[in-house]
Design an enzyme around this catalytic site. Structure first.
Site, PDB file in Angstrom:
ATOM      1  N   SER A  67       0.788  -1.132  -0.031  1.00  0.00           N
ATOM      2  CA  SER A  67      -0.013   0.087   0.068  1.00  0.00           C
ATOM      3  C   SER A  67       0.939   1.277  -0.170  1.00  0.00           C
ATOM      4  CB  SER A  67      -1.026  -0.227   1.460  1.00  0.00           C
ATOM      5  OG  SER A  67      -1.377   1.202   1.129  1.00  0.00           O
ATOM      6  N   TYR A 100      -1.991  -1.765  10.228  1.00  0.00           N
ATOM      7  CA  TYR A 100      -2.191  -1.871   8.672  1.00  0.00           C
ATOM      8  C   TYR A 100      -0.920  -1.230   7.975  1.00  0.00           C
ATOM      9  CZ  TYR A 100      -3.908  -1.287   3.902  1.00  0.00           C
ATOM     10  OH  TYR A 100      -4.022  -1.425   2.771  1.00  0.00           O
TER      11      TYR A 100
HETATM   12  N1  LIG Z   1      -8.784  -0.389  -1.644  1.00  0.00           N
HETATM   13  C1  LIG Z   1      -7.607   0.314  -1.447  1.00  0.00           C
HETATM   14  O1  LIG Z   1      -7.729   1.528  -1.449  1.00  0.00           O
HETATM   15  C2  LIG Z   1      -6.294  -0.370  -1.182  1.00  0.00           C
HETATM   16  C3  LIG Z   1      -5.259   0.495  -0.823  1.00  0.00           C
HETATM   17  C4  LIG Z   1      -3.961  -0.165  -0.499  1.00  0.00           C
HETATM   18  C5  LIG Z   1      -3.900  -1.479  -0.640  1.00  0.00           C
HETATM   19  N2  LIG Z   1      -5.038  -2.146  -0.414  1.00  0.00           N
HETATM   20  C6  LIG Z   1      -4.793  -3.566  -0.263  1.00  0.00           C
HETATM   21  O2  LIG Z   1      -5.346  -4.450  -1.279  1.00  0.00           O
HETATM   22  C7  LIG Z   1      -5.601  -5.700  -0.819  1.00  0.00           C
HETATM   23  C8  LIG Z   1      -7.272  -5.906  -1.158  1.00  0.00           C
HETATM   24  O3  LIG Z   1      -8.104  -5.009  -0.548  1.00  0.00           O
HETATM   25  P1  LIG Z   1      -9.375  -4.489  -0.978  1.00  0.00           P
HETATM   26  O4  LIG Z   1      -9.140  -3.086  -0.768  1.00  0.00           O
HETATM   27  O5  LIG Z   1      -9.564  -4.827  -2.307  1.00  0.00           O
HETATM   28  O6  LIG Z   1     -10.183  -4.531   0.194  1.00  0.00           O
HETATM   29  P2  LIG Z   1     -11.125  -6.025   0.366  1.00  0.00           P
HETATM   30  O7  LIG Z   1     -12.429  -5.834  -0.696  1.00  0.00           O
HETATM   31  O8  LIG Z   1     -11.629  -6.074   1.721  1.00  0.00           O
HETATM   32  O9  LIG Z   1     -10.444  -7.524   0.018  1.00  0.00           O
HETATM   33  C9  LIG Z   1      -9.668  -7.956   0.912  1.00  0.00           C
HETATM   34  C10 LIG Z   1      -9.995  -9.376   0.580  1.00  0.00           C
HETATM   35  O10 LIG Z   1      -9.086 -10.178   1.755  1.00  0.00           O
HETATM   36  C11 LIG Z   1      -9.835 -11.518   1.858  1.00  0.00           C
HETATM   37  N3  LIG Z   1      -9.378 -11.696   3.092  1.00  0.00           N
HETATM   38  C12 LIG Z   1      -9.234 -11.180   4.257  1.00  0.00           C
HETATM   39  N4  LIG Z   1      -8.924 -11.904   5.325  1.00  0.00           N
HETATM   40  C13 LIG Z   1      -8.594 -13.196   4.849  1.00  0.00           C
HETATM   41  C14 LIG Z   1      -8.127 -14.152   5.246  1.00  0.00           C
HETATM   42  N5  LIG Z   1      -7.619 -14.258   6.473  1.00  0.00           N
HETATM   43  N6  LIG Z   1      -7.541 -15.425   4.218  1.00  0.00           N
HETATM   44  C15 LIG Z   1      -8.114 -15.131   2.824  1.00  0.00           C
HETATM   45  N7  LIG Z   1      -8.573 -14.218   2.380  1.00  0.00           N
HETATM   46  C16 LIG Z   1      -8.847 -12.952   3.503  1.00  0.00           C
HETATM   47  C17 LIG Z   1     -11.288 -10.961   1.814  1.00  0.00           C
HETATM   48  O11 LIG Z   1     -12.095 -12.069   1.631  1.00  0.00           O
HETATM   49  P3  LIG Z   1     -12.912 -12.939   2.730  1.00  0.00           P
HETATM   50  O12 LIG Z   1     -13.731 -11.881   3.732  1.00  0.00           O
HETATM   51  O13 LIG Z   1     -13.657 -13.740   1.867  1.00  0.00           O
HETATM   52  O14 LIG Z   1     -11.770 -13.495   3.463  1.00  0.00           O
HETATM   53  C18 LIG Z   1     -11.201 -10.098   0.810  1.00  0.00           C
HETATM   54  O15 LIG Z   1     -11.623 -10.793  -0.681  1.00  0.00           O
HETATM   55  C19 LIG Z   1      -5.247  -5.782   0.664  1.00  0.00           C
HETATM   56  O16 LIG Z   1      -4.106  -6.264   1.005  1.00  0.00           O
HETATM   57  C20 LIG Z   1      -5.414  -4.182   1.051  1.00  0.00           C
HETATM   58  O17 LIG Z   1      -4.676  -3.922   2.130  1.00  0.00           O
HETATM   59  C21 LIG Z   1      -6.208  -1.814  -0.714  1.00  0.00           C
END
Ligand SMILES: NC(=O)c1ccc[n+]([C@@H]2O[C@H](COP(=O)([O-])OP(=O)(O)OC[C@H]3O[C@@H](n4cnc5c(N)ncnc54)[C@H](OP(=O)(O)O)[C@@H]3O)[C@@H](O)[C@H]2O)c1
Length: 273
Positions: free
Chosen positions: A153, A167
């Protein structure tokens, strides 16, 4: 140089953790459209199956398979590795995308918010990668390395807490680990790169991006003046996982609309006006 196939992933097999929602889903769709067979796994196995079915309706040359997988515990990682082996004997691409966050003000940040977040974002990412190494090594060649893409991130690059202390620290760890692994695995023809996304619409960011007005306000604070889109993630994945990424390892791709180069004001400007 064959431009037509530069981003083709025909015949490749990928695993995207957390691939049913947000950034993982954006990546999974791009990989399927480029011809890969994409395994999607997260705790909610049913959601992964539903999304896989949706991706299989796109009429793309690749396909998706969804099933349950939890990277938050050692037993979960072991079970996920076993499930991956049930579905494929080869693995060319691993996207460690699963992640969780925890927000609370400084002074009230709970102790347990460290282990919860670090277990999924760092320990799970590391353990899954190390346990899938035999499969990645088996499909890797000098001309066409296996690819690991870790999702960090911009909060792991720049000093932005935003109340998500564990985080932000976990994402700095992801970026650092990606470089260490890139160094150690280059000799096995495995590239390891990290994405450092800025704001994307997802379940994790829904509290601040769930409607157009909020997205536009968040976008106003981004130097490139918008939140991230599907294509921003898809483009990074096809670049890193296609032929164009074969000679790149240890990189941190700043897919954050310029937040990565935001800094303080110009030092002398105030004095001159
Ligand atoms: N959106 C942003 O602005 C942003 C910015 C920078 C980085 N990121 C990173 O991008 C990645 C994806 O996040 P997102 O923003 O797309 O949010 P999100 O929609 O909440 O996606 C997170 C995913 O991780 C899965 N997950 C959570 N805990 C888990 C576990 N113990 N085992 C396996 N899967 C698990 C969740 O599915 P389940 O609940 O089914 O497990 C969900 O599909 C993350 O690493 C986040 O830190 C996001």
């Amino acid at each position: 140089m064959d431009i037509q196939t530069l981003f083709s992933l025909d015949g490749k097999v990928a695993l995207v953790t957390g691939g049913a929602t947000g950034i993982g889903r954006m990546a999974a769709e791009a990989l399927v459209r480029a011809g890969a067979t994409v395994l999607i796994a997260s705790r909610k196995g049913e959601a992964c199956e539903v999304v896989a079915a949706e991706l299989n309706e796109l009429g793309a040359s690749g396909k998706a398979i969804g099933f349950a997988g939890d990277v938050g515990t050692e037993a979960g990682v072991d079970a996920l590795v076993a499930s991956v082996k049930e579905h494929t004997v080869t693995l060319d691409i691993l996207m460690n995308n699963a992640g969780i966050t925890w927000g609370a003000p400084l002074g009230d940040f709970p102790f347990k918010a460290w282990s919860k977040v670090m277990d999924v974002n760092v320990a799970g990412l590391f353990d899954l990668t190390q346990k899938l190494l035999p499969m990645l090594k088996a499909s890797a060649t000098v001309d066409d390395p296996a690819r690991v893409v870790n999702v960090g991130s911009v909060m792991g690059e720049r000093e932005m807490g935003d109340g998500a202390y564990s985080y932000a620290a976990s994402k700095a760890a992801v970026i650092h680990l990606s470089k260490i692994m890139a160094k150690e695995l280059a000799g096995n023809a495995i590239t390891v790169n990290a994405l450092a996304p800025g704001p994307f619409v997802s379940r994790m960011t829904a509290f601040a991006t769930h409607d157009e007005d909020m997205r536009s306000k968040v976008g106003d604070d981004v130097p490139l003046k918008r939140v991230g889109r599907d294509e921003d993630i898809g483009g990074c994945m096809l670049f890193l996982c296609g032929r164009g990424g074969a000679y790149i390892t240890g990189a941190v791709i700043p897919v954050s609309g310029g937040i990565n180069v935001m800094s303080g004001p110009n030092i002398f400007e105030q004095a001159l006006h």
